[in-house]
Design a protein around this motif. Sequence first.
Motif, short mmCIF file in Angstrom:
data_model
loop_
_atom_site.label_atom_id
_atom_site.label_comp_id
_atom_site.label_asym_id
_atom_site.label_seq_id
_atom_site.Cartn_x
_atom_site.Cartn_y
_atom_site.Cartn_z
N TYR A 120 -8.91 44.41 -11.30
CA TYR A 120 -9.23 43.90 -9.97
C TYR A 120 -9.40 42.39 -10.05
O TYR A 120 -9.92 41.87 -11.04
N VAL A 121 -8.96 41.69 -9.01
CA VAL A 121 -8.98 40.23 -9.05
C VAL A 121 -9.80 39.69 -7.89
O VAL A 121 -9.46 39.89 -6.72
N ASP A 122 -10.88 39.00 -8.22
CA ASP A 122 -11.75 38.38 -7.24
C ASP A 122 -11.18 37.01 -6.89
O ASP A 122 -11.09 36.12 -7.74
N VAL A 123 -10.79 36.85 -5.61
CA VAL A 123 -10.27 35.55 -5.17
C VAL A 123 -11.26 34.86 -4.23
O VAL A 123 -10.93 33.87 -3.59
N ASP A 124 -12.48 35.39 -4.15
CA ASP A 124 -13.53 34.79 -3.33
C ASP A 124 -14.43 33.95 -4.22
O ASP A 124 -15.62 34.21 -4.38
N LYS A 125 -13.84 32.92 -4.83
CA LYS A 125 -14.57 32.08 -5.78
C LYS A 125 -14.17 30.62 -5.57
O LYS A 125 -13.26 30.32 -4.81
N ASN A 126 -14.83 29.73 -6.32
CA ASN A 126 -14.58 28.31 -6.14
C ASN A 126 -13.52 27.75 -7.09
O ASN A 126 -12.80 26.84 -6.74
N ASN A 127 -13.44 28.29 -8.30
CA ASN A 127 -12.61 27.65 -9.32
C ASN A 127 -11.35 28.43 -9.68
O ASN A 127 -10.24 27.99 -9.40
N PHE A 128 -11.53 29.60 -10.29
CA PHE A 128 -10.39 30.35 -10.80
C PHE A 128 -10.47 31.81 -10.37
O PHE A 128 -11.56 32.34 -10.16
N PRO A 129 -9.32 32.49 -10.26
CA PRO A 129 -9.36 33.94 -10.02
C PRO A 129 -10.08 34.62 -11.18
O PRO A 129 -9.85 34.29 -12.34
N THR A 130 -10.98 35.53 -10.86
CA THR A 130 -11.71 36.27 -11.88
C THR A 130 -11.18 37.69 -11.93
O THR A 130 -11.07 38.36 -10.89
N ILE A 131 -10.83 38.15 -13.12
CA ILE A 131 -10.23 39.47 -13.30
C ILE A 131 -11.23 40.40 -13.98
O ILE A 131 -11.82 40.05 -15.00
N ILE A 132 -11.42 41.56 -13.38
CA ILE A 132 -12.27 42.61 -13.93
C ILE A 132 -11.30 43.66 -14.46
O ILE A 132 -10.64 44.36 -13.70
#
Length: 326
Positions: A120-132
């Motif tokens: 899953y990819v969190d795109v609700d962030k400030n810097n980079f996409p975060t992948i779980i």
Amino acid sequence: MAESLGVKFHIFDLEFQAYKEQSGKLGSFTIFKSCIRKINDEKTENRRFIIIDRHESRDKAESRKLFISSAAYSHKDKMFKCKINLLRDKAPSFLDKEKLTISSTINLRNKELVETTNFYVDVDKNNFPTIICEYNNLGPKISDIEFYFRTISSRRHLFISKACKAKIHMEKSVEHVLESMQDIFRFKFKAKPENLPSLYRNIDDAFISNMQSLGNTVDPKSIRVDLSFKDQSGKNLTSSTNHKMMSTSKKILNAVLNNTKVIEEIDDFFIEYEDSDGNSNDFSLIRGKVFLECDCPLKDGKKGLLDTKFLFEDINSKYLDYKSSK
């Protein structure tokens, strides 16, 4: 048969580096979303997956063909729910529990065997996409996802990024350990012999080549080294800094920062060390990774298949708790 399965997820940021002429115009979020658009367009418009063989350039190597089969965006969660797959060259064997026979002659016709990893990819962030990312020992791993998006964004496809790096979330950052480490009190390392040539190419240290020599001599299934630089009372055996062990430890940690695959080829790396404040500290590369865990039910009547709706909702809830704590 078990009605549920424990599933572990690791977390990492995916950092892209745009080409010089696009620097400042294209950030990691834009590049990632362009990759997802490319993947989905190929599937819907051309009815094909973009299959990338990670081992394409290796002579006589088993292929490692990867493709993303699903990348759906959830507006409510501001996340992409994705599946990356690994095509298997070798057919598995199947057990007939009634006849007590093992066979691999099942006719798959036009089907191919795949191993699937959910991420899953969190795109609700400030810097980079975060992948779980789900940990799947047989399926695609973090370095595969990194490689896949690096290739899609490169000149081979979109020509918008010259680099892509996965930065794994750790309880204690590797950079902090490197900066603060002043001496080594204990060192533990474990790896499979078949991974040592690759580790030596990335680490380039005599310690790894000596492990290779040992492996070639006695042909073990794995090699583990546990070194202590203290006596039984806990006092240091040396009065000065252990520069040799410090050098090896720093080479390993720098290799981990430079190449995601290194961390996947090490089964154990643990050090007790003195930090810059003169305190005794410790660091575990494997057990120090941030992880989320779910006891996921299996689908009714679907042998071995996870309830992926439950899996996402449970892991997403735990990820939001982790995210808010950071």
